[in-house]
Design a protein around this motif. Structure first.
Motif, PDB file in Angstrom:
ATOM      1  N   PHE A  61       0.756  -1.078  -0.054  1.00 22.35           N
ATOM      2  CA  PHE A  61      -0.194   0.000  -0.081  1.00 22.35           C
ATOM      3  C   PHE A  61       0.827   1.381  -0.040  1.00 22.35           C
ATOM      4  O   PHE A  61       0.377   2.398   0.130  1.00 22.35           O
ATOM      5  CB  PHE A  61      -0.867   0.000   1.074  1.00 22.35           C
ATOM      6  CG  PHE A  61      -1.887  -1.153   1.104  1.00 22.35           C
ATOM      7  CD1 PHE A  61      -3.115  -1.006   0.088  1.00 22.35           C
ATOM      8  CD2 PHE A  61      -2.089  -2.176   1.966  1.00 22.35           C
ATOM      9  CE1 PHE A  61      -4.114  -2.144   0.087  1.00 22.35           C
ATOM     10  CE2 PHE A  61      -2.892  -3.267   1.781  1.00 22.35           C
ATOM     11  CZ  PHE A  61      -4.092  -2.885   0.808  1.00 22.35           C
ATOM     12  N   GLY A  62       2.207   1.390  -0.232  1.00 23.88           N
ATOM     13  CA  GLY A  62       3.051   2.356  -0.014  1.00 23.88           C
ATOM     14  C   GLY A  62       3.012   3.218   1.090  1.00 23.88           C
ATOM     15  O   GLY A  62       3.094   4.428   0.915  1.00 23.88           O
ATOM     16  N   LEU A  63       2.809   2.646   2.262  1.00 24.00           N
ATOM     17  CA  LEU A  63       2.598   3.485   3.495  1.00 24.00           C
ATOM     18  C   LEU A  63       3.737   3.736   4.285  1.00 24.00           C
ATOM     19  O   LEU A  63       4.807   2.994   4.194  1.00 24.00           O
ATOM     20  CB  LEU A  63       1.948   2.444   4.520  1.00 24.00           C
ATOM     21  CG  LEU A  63       0.538   1.991   4.094  1.00 24.00           C
ATOM     22  CD1 LEU A  63      -0.068   1.036   5.266  1.00 24.00           C
ATOM     23  CD2 LEU A  63      -0.373   2.965   4.024  1.00 24.00           C
ATOM     24  N   ALA A  64       3.946   5.040   4.434  1.00 22.19           N
ATOM     25  CA  ALA A  64       5.495   5.499   5.171  1.00 22.19           C
ATOM     26  C   ALA A  64       5.622   4.837   6.296  1.00 22.19           C
ATOM     27  O   ALA A  64       6.662   4.846   6.712  1.00 22.19           O
ATOM     28  CB  ALA A  64       5.113   7.112   5.120  1.00 22.19           C
ATOM     29  N   SER A  65       4.622   4.519   7.168  1.00 23.38           N
ATOM     30  CA  SER A  65       5.107   4.048   8.653  1.00 23.38           C
ATOM     31  C   SER A  65       4.402   2.721   8.710  1.00 23.38           C
ATOM     32  O   SER A  65       3.452   2.044   7.993  1.00 23.38           O
ATOM     33  CB  SER A  65       4.159   4.935   9.394  1.00 23.38           C
ATOM     34  OG  SER A  65       3.997   4.321  10.628  1.00 23.38           O
ATOM     35  N   ARG A  66       4.807   1.834   9.707  1.00 23.76           N
ATOM     36  CA  ARG A  66       4.694   0.710   9.762  1.00 23.76           C
ATOM     37  C   ARG A  66       3.463   0.337  10.885  1.00 23.76           C
ATOM     38  O   ARG A  66       2.683  -0.712  10.542  1.00 23.76           O
ATOM     39  CB  ARG A  66       5.936  -0.131  10.613  1.00 23.76           C
ATOM     40  CG  ARG A  66       5.815  -1.811  11.049  1.00 23.76           C
ATOM     41  CD  ARG A  66       5.587  -2.624   9.885  1.00 23.76           C
ATOM     42  NE  ARG A  66       6.982  -2.513   9.192  1.00 23.76           N
ATOM     43  CZ  ARG A  66       8.066  -3.193   9.184  1.00 23.76           C
ATOM     44  NH1 ARG A  66       8.145  -4.081  10.119  1.00 23.76           N
ATOM     45  NH2 ARG A  66       8.909  -3.208   8.575  1.00 23.76           N
ATOM     46  N   PHE A  67       3.250   1.517  11.546  1.00 25.09           N
ATOM     47  CA  PHE A  67       2.007   1.196  12.642  1.00 25.09           C
ATOM     48  C   PHE A  67       0.524   1.108  11.603  1.00 25.09           C
ATOM     49  O   PHE A  67      -0.039   0.167  12.068  1.00 25.09           O
ATOM     50  CB  PHE A  67       1.937   2.446  13.361  1.00 25.09           C
ATOM     51  CG  PHE A  67       0.837   2.533  14.401  1.00 25.09           C
ATOM     52  CD1 PHE A  67       0.885   1.387  15.420  1.00 25.09           C
ATOM     53  CD2 PHE A  67      -0.270   3.235  14.115  1.00 25.09           C
ATOM     54  CE1 PHE A  67      -0.257   1.619  16.276  1.00 25.09           C
ATOM     55  CE2 PHE A  67      -1.370   2.923  14.967  1.00 25.09           C
ATOM     56  CZ  PHE A  67      -1.515   2.081  16.209  1.00 25.09           C
ATOM     57  N   PRO A  68       0.291   1.909  10.680  1.00 25.11           N
ATOM     58  CA  PRO A  68      -0.964   1.567  10.213  1.00 25.11           C
ATOM     59  C   PRO A  68      -1.091   0.076   9.354  1.00 25.11           C
ATOM     60  O   PRO A  68      -1.949  -0.558   9.311  1.00 25.11           O
ATOM     61  CB  PRO A  68      -1.129   2.694   8.961  1.00 25.11           C
ATOM     62  CG  PRO A  68       0.036   3.495   8.911  1.00 25.11           C
ATOM     63  CD  PRO A  68       0.888   2.934  10.258  1.00 25.11           C
ATOM     64  N   ALA A  69       0.213  -0.124   8.830  1.00 27.30           N
ATOM     65  CA  ALA A  69       0.452  -1.659   8.273  1.00 27.30           C
ATOM     66  C   ALA A  69       0.110  -2.652   9.477  1.00 27.30           C
ATOM     67  O   ALA A  69      -0.753  -3.787   8.912  1.00 27.30           O
ATOM     68  CB  ALA A  69       1.664  -1.930   7.569  1.00 27.30           C
TER      69      ALA A  69
END
Length: 156
Positions: free
Chosen positions: A54-62
């Motif tokens: 999903f190209g997320l900048a942070s690990r937390f939402p993942a």
């Protein structure tokens, strides 16, 4: 019996209980057991894969996405897709093998569909030792899901 469980609160409670139990078993396997296995130099990190996809900048939402999928959506997938298919195609298959098959399906989804087709990684990560630890973890997840569903339905 019916192919599908009834659309009632207890069915969704069962799914949630199965999801919590299966996700906890997955987390212990992924974060505690896997790093101890030979040839595997760390935990399984599905959130890293979710982050890539999903190209997320942070690990937390993942981590949150993986948690919600494991606790809510996969157990519903077992109840409303995997087990009905098993009942239709192989009605005498024991719950243990149904759960294991479900886990294998989740593993294929994770390491072929998500990792390979979406994130562009090698299919099944080229079958490195981590691939097999992931397979075992997904089978564990599927079996725990199936077991909780079975216990809840036996008590109903």
């Amino acid at each position: 019996g019916d192919l599908f469980p009834p659309l009632v609160a207890s069915t969704f409670a069962t799914a949630l209980m199965a999801g919590v139990a299966a996700d906890l078993s997955w987390e212990v396997w992924a974060r505690v057991v896997t790093p101890l296995l030979p040839g595997i130099y760390g935990p399984l990190e599905p959130a890293a894969l979710v982050q890539d996809v999903f190209g997320l900048a942070s690990r937390f939402p993942a981590e949150i996405i993986h948690l919600i999928v494991g606790v809510v959506f996969y157990p519903l997938g077992y109840l409303f897709i995997a087990r009905p298919l098993q009942r239709l195609i192989l009605p005498s298959l024991p719950w243990l093998l149904t759960g294991a098959g479900f886990g294998i399906g989740l593993w294929v989804f994770a390491l072929y569909v998500m990792a390979h087709l979406f994130a562009g990684l090698p299919a099944f990560l080229d079958f490195i030792p981590l691939t097999w630890a992931s397979l075992a973890g997904h089978i564990l997840f599927g079996v725990v899901t199936a077991w909780v569903v079975r216990v809840r339905e036996m008590r109903a």
